[in-house]
Every structure is written in structure tokens, then in C-alpha cells.
Design a protein around this motif. Structure first.
Motif: not given
Lengths: 324, 319
Positions: A139-140, A143-144, A146-147, B293, B296
């Protein structure tokens, strides 16, 4: 799941047979596919298609080497696909920023080792089950990524970047890297102290402890090595195409884990070889290509691969029962 | 196995911790935004989380037996596709198509159970394979074409209200009460715990280990199928990629809820609280302008942090 307290007490010879039996099954399946499909469509054996099959998927086989070690110690890593996506983006970003190429190619390896060594430390010393830890890490990282990137593709890569498109001794570089690393890792795991330790920890944790092996240090070491292979895999993955999509390749971790299992690595730990995993990767690539060359609808591809995985797993169970 | 009082206390404290965390999150969110703490918004949040919620309930049982089911998202996708195809292509009346696709989902779950119990394939591997296989069937049957234009009446499942509450709220409450009761107050539930605590011992105690496992994986298939139908009704279309990644969401909720991934420990209440917490975080962060995101990332940190904290508390309690 991963924590099975009791394990059947097969001897070393029996275990070796089980491992190699599966390798032979996969090898046989690949050869049968090649013969069958080339009768239907001779272009299946064209150099271009063989390159796609053997070289285009080399990055999966390289990542499977590290995953094999992780699974043999009795752990699992579901975050490796996300890690490869992150490391490929790192390589692309550094290349665009004008870093020297050797650093661009080295950075993913170093970061891969650092991230997975930390993961291994949390598994070994903080006693977080590896499936939970890597689920969180997935998850990290996902998500990270794309962030940080905003999901933007990296396109204007310098011409010197594309390592995976080069040839060595007239062969595609990814193919050579995959073959050398697989054989080296198989030899190392069979004949060297730390390599044997991996099997010892996976097949009997308490016995390994009793003879003075540091299970914790082995775990951290294996995860760090796994990070190294993920880094190499990421470099091959990033440099084989002209764009980097800055997203996590979907289901990559499942493909890698499945390759290990089809290649004969027992999810209960202690059993398996990296050669089997590499062959299983080629097996998947051959199926995919075979379906294209026999005009099977691409939409059935996943069902066929899933069905074949099921059959292979069940055949493996049947064969083991036959031996027992 | 009857849980010792010490372990029971720990479980209680884990759930209490989650409840407090949930209350604090709700409080912060209501301070941050006027619109969050309205009944309408809270009910809407339940609507959004019902699909994962149903699967989380079944996944709780699966994980307590020491197993795992990675194929839930694929079964949801398969049942959604079968609904669309049976109705549109085969011309079945919609209710019959819905029941049939639910039946297919149950069969898919039982298929997992048979591979795991009859062939003794580890659940991780068995459902890894069927995850690809069932998704492949959904893609193959549908040729990746979507189905739209369902009759108005069908949307009551995913968008309508019953007695003033969203339909999903009722479904989720009924399912949670049924599964929670089955787990905590029946012989079936005790067998589920016994399998996870020590499967060999459970077999020697002549408990129906294989039958209970079959039921658990069948239930997982049923819940996944039902979730698929709810999703189709909520978003008014059927696609073969529906439910992708649901397995990770459900497993995260169950583990955050205090279940042990090695089996033998876990509660429905814990899973439901964890699910509510995750959904609050998601919606709260999106209100605060954090993109999905970023959320997440936080959920990943949460998951690891929760287990770290749990281990720490276990160690302190053991002293």
C-alpha cells in the motif's frame, strides 16, 4: 498458511527429487508447447518471437530468484511488484535529471536492498508476519509512487539509458543476465554456507536455531538479497521500453510468486530451486505467445494461465502423494 | 480451544482500542467538516463500504481457520459478469439471473474449499491460482465487454432505500449479526477457532475440519458474489475488472481488526470496527483534500503500526 508447526520429515534426497520433479514437469511442458505450436504456426520459432519469450520476461525471472529465497525461508513478499515499479521510476527520474548512467543503474539496487533489509528487520526482530508487513508495504509503495509522481509517465529518456536493449555476445542482455544470475544463485544456494542456511531455516526453524544459525540475521539477509534482485529486475524492466509509466505493474507480485510455486518452491518453506522459478517464467511467456500464434482470443489468456496453474499445482500434489 | 482469560482481555482491549480510535477519528472529522457528521453522509459511507464489508465478514472466518482467500475480488467480478450475461445474452429474468450468478459464486468458493481440503493445497496457493482462473473466466465469457441498461427495479439493491435506510445497511447488519453469532455462539464457530489454533488437534478431536473449511470458503464465495451484485446495482454497469484488489482491502480490515494471520484468533466486531475506521479515514482524508493514493499510504502505515503495537502489548502482557 506460512506457520505450519509440523513438517513431514522427508530426507534430503526425497526433497531434492520433489524439487527437480517439478522442474522436469515444467521443462517438459515448455518443450511440448514449442513443438505443438510450431506445427500450427512456424513463425512461432522466429528469432523475434523467441527474443520476446526469453528476453522480454527476464526481469520477472530475476525477481523470482529473490522471491524463491524468501519463500524457502518460510516467508512471502507481496510488495515486490510495487517495489519494482518504484525502483523503475527512480531510475527513469535520475536518468532524466542527467545523473551518470552507472549511478542511474546502481541506485535501484541500493534502494532495493535498503527497503527490503528494513522489511526483513521488521519481520525478524519486530515479529510482524511477512504477509502482513508486505501487504502494508505494498500500500505504502503503490500509493506513495502516485502521490510523488502524480502518475505522470517518463518519456524523454536519454539514449544511453536503455541497458536492456543492448546485446552481449550477440544475445539480448536481459537473457544473459537472467541465465547467469539464475545459475549463479542456484550454485550458491546449493554449495555455500549462507545458501544452505536459507534451506535450514526454512525446513526446520528450531533445528536451525539449535545448531547455532541466527534465524533473525538470515531473514534480514535474505530480504536484503531479495531487494538486490528486485533492483536488478527494475533496471531491466525500466530500460527495455521507451517510456516508464510511473505506476505499479498490475499483479506483477502474483506473477512472480506463481512462477516460484509452479517452479517447485514449497510455500511451506525449505524446498525449491531458482532454476524452477526461471523455467516457470519462461513457461508463462511461452503460453502467452502460443495463444497469440494459435489465434486464441486474448480475453481467454488469463483463464488458460489460471487453469494451467491449477492443473500444475494439483499434478504436483498427486505426484508427491505417489512418492510418499 | 477455549481462549484463556488473559487473551480475552487482550482481545477486548484491542477492540476497545479500535473503538476509541474510531471515536477520535469521527470527532476530528466532524470538527474539520460540517458535512461529514451528518446522518446522510454516514449512511452513504456505509453504502460505499458494504461490498468490502460483506467480504471482510467471510474473510474473518477464513483467516481464523488459518487460511486466506485471495480469489474474493475475482469471484465478485465473475458473478457480476454472469449476472449481466445471463440476463442480457441468455435472456433469463433478472431475479433468476441474480440467483444463478450467486450460485456460481458459491460454487467458485466451494471449488477453493475442495482444492484446499481434498488436495491439501495451501490456501495461499490454491486461491492465488483461482484468483487468476476466475478472473480469466470473467474476462473470457464477457470478452471484456460491459453490460448496461438494467431495469430500474434492480437499482434498489445498490442505490435504493428500505425503511428509510440504504439497502446495503440492512444487508450488512443482517450479515454481520449472522456471521458474528455463528462464530461466537455455535459449535461451527468453535470448530473454526479450533482449526486455526491447532488443526491436527482438531482432527484428533474428531471435529468436522474439512466440512467446516468447505462451508467457510463457500461462504466467502457467497459474500463475494453478493458484493459483486451490489456493486453492479450501485454503479449500474457490469465490467470484468470489477472487484480487483478487494482481497487486499478485506485482509487489511481483518488483520487491523485484531485477527492473527496464523489463525485461531479474531472477531467479527474487531473486523467491522477496523472496516469503519478505514472508511472514515478514506472519506475524512478526501474531505481534507488528500487524494486516494495518499490514503492508501496511510492505511499501509496503519496496518503495520497496528500489528507492531499489538506485538508490543502482547510482550508487555507476557511479562
Amino acid at each position: 498458511m506460512t506457520a505450519i508447526p509440523h513438517r513431514s520429515s522427508q530426507g534430503r534426497i526425497g526433497r531434492a527429487l520433489v524439487g527437480h520433479g517439478q522442474v522436469l514437469v515444467v521443462l517438459g511442458a515448455i518443450i511440448a508447447l514449442f513443438i505443438g505450436v510450431s506445427f500450427v504456426n512456424a513463425r512461432f520459432l522466429s528469432p523475434a518471437n523467441l527474443t520476446t519469450i526469453f528476453s522480454g520476461n527476464a526481469y520477472i525471472a530475476v525477481a523470482a530468484i529473490g522471491m524463491t529465497m524468501v519463500i524457502i525461508t518460510g516467508h512471502i513478499d507481496v510488495s515486490v511488484g510495487a517495489l519494482i515499479g518504484v525502483l523503475a521510476t527512480v531510475a527513469g527520474t535520475l536518468a532524466v535529471a542527467g545523473w551518470p548512467m552507472w549511478l542511474v543503474w546502481l541506485a535501484p539496487l541500493v534502494i532495493g536492498v535498503a527497503v527490503n533489509a528494513a522489511a526483513g528487520w521488521l519481520v525478524a526482530y519486530a515479529h510482524i508476519p511477512s504477509i502482513v508487513l508486505t501487504l502494508g508495504l505494498l500500500s505504502i509503495l503503490k500509493g506513495g509512487l502516485i502521490v510523488v509522481t502524480g502518475g505522470e509517465w517518463i518519456t524523454d529518456l536519454p539514449p544511453g539509458f536503455f541497458l536492456a536493449q543492448r546485446d552481449v555476445f550477440g544475445l539480448p542482455l536481459p537473457l544473459v543476465v537472467m541465465t547467469v544470475l539464475t545459475l549463479a544463485a542456484a550454485w550458491w544456494m546449493a554449495h555455500f554456507r549462507f545458501g544452505r542456511t536459507i534451506y535450514a531455516v526454512g525446513s526446520n526453524l528450531e533445528a536451525a536455531r539449535a545448531i547455532g544459525i541466527s534465524v533473525e540475521r538470515t531473514t534480514v539477509g535474505v530480504f536484503a538479497l531479495h531487494g538486490l534482485f528486485a533492483g536488478i529486475s527494475a533496471v531491466l524492466f525500466a530500460t527495455q521500453l521507451t517510456t516508464i509509466q510511473s505506476t505499479v505493474p498490475p499483479n506483477l507480485e502474483l506473477v512472480i510468486i506463481t512462477a516460484c510455486v509452479i517452479g517447485g518452491v514449497s510455500i511451506l518453506g525449505g524446498v525449491g530451486t531458482v532454476i524452477g522459478a526461471a523455467l516457470a517464467t519462461i513457461f508463462f511467456a511461452t503460453i502467452t505467445s502460443a495463444m497469440i500464434f494459435t489465434n486464441v482470443s486474448a480475453y481467454w489468456l488469463r483463464a488458460v494461465i489460471g487453469g494451467l496453474i491449477l492443473i500444475t499445482v494439483l499434478a504436483d500434489v498427486a505426484r508427491r502423494r505417489g512418492q510418499a | 480451544m477455549s481462549p484463556t482469560s488473559g487473551r480475552l482481555n487482550l482481545l477486548l482491549s484491542h477492540e476497545a482500542m479500535l473503538a476509541i480510535l474510531l471515536a477520535v477519528t469521527l470527532l476530528i472529522l466532524s470538527l474539520l467538516s460540517d458535512s461529514f457528521f451528518s446522518t446522510a453522509n454516514l449512511l452513504n459511507q456505509v453504502r460505499l463500504t458494504a461490498e468490502i464489508g460483506l467480504i471482510t465478514l467471510a474473510m474473518t472466518l477464513v483467516i481464523i481457520t488459518g487460511g486466506i482467500d485471495l480469489s474474493v475480488g475475482s469471484i465478485a467480478g465473475l458473478s457480476a459478469i454472469m449476472l449481466g450475461l445471463l440476463w442480457q445474452k441468455a435472456g433469463l429474468p433478472l431475479p433468476l439471473a441474480a440467483v444463478t450468478s450467486l450460485g456460481i459464486a458459491v460454487l467458485a468458493g466451494l471449488g477453493n474449499g475442495v482444492i484446499i481440503t481434498r488436495f491439501r493445497v495451501p490456501p495461499l496457493i490454491a486461491t492465488l491460482a483461482t484468483m487468476a482462473f476466475y478472473r480469466g473466466l470473467a474476462e473470457g465469457f464477457s470478452q471484456s465487454r460491459s453490460v448496461r441498461g438494467y431495469p430500474e427495479g434492480f437499482y434498489i439493491l445498490g442505490q435504493g432505500e428500505v425503511l428509510g435506510l440504504p439497502t446495503q445497511v440492512w444487508i450488512l447488519i443482517v450479515a454481520a449479526v449472522l456471521v458474528g453469532t455463528a462464530l461466537s455462539a455455535t459449535a461451527f464457530g468453535r470448530t473454526v477457532f479450533a482449526i486455526g489454533a491447532n488443526e491436527t488437534a482438531a482432527r484428533f478431536s474428531s471435529l468436522p475440519v474439512d466440512r467446516v473449511k468447505l462451508i467457510v470458503y463457500g461462504l466467502s464465495g457467497f459474500m463475494s458474489g453478493l458484493s459483486g451484485l451490489l456493486l453492479v446495482s450501485r454503479v449500474t454497469t457490469t465490467r470484468s475488472d470489477m472487484g480487483m484488489g478487494w482481497e487486499l482491502d478485506a485482509i487489511t480490515a481483518v488483520v487491523l481488526g485484531g485477527a492473527s494471520i496464523f489463525g485461531g484468533r479474531g472477531t467479527v466486531l474487531g473486523s467491522v470496527l477496523a472496516l469503519a475506521l478505514i472508511q472514515c479515514l478514506k472519506s475524512g482524508l478526501s474531505l481534507a483534500g488528500v487524494k486516494a493514493d495518499g490514503t492508501i499510504v496511510l492505511i499501509g502505515l496503519f496496518l503495520i503500526g497496528a500489528v507492531l503495537l499489538g506485538n508490543l502489548m502482547d510482550r508487555i502482557a507476557a511479562r
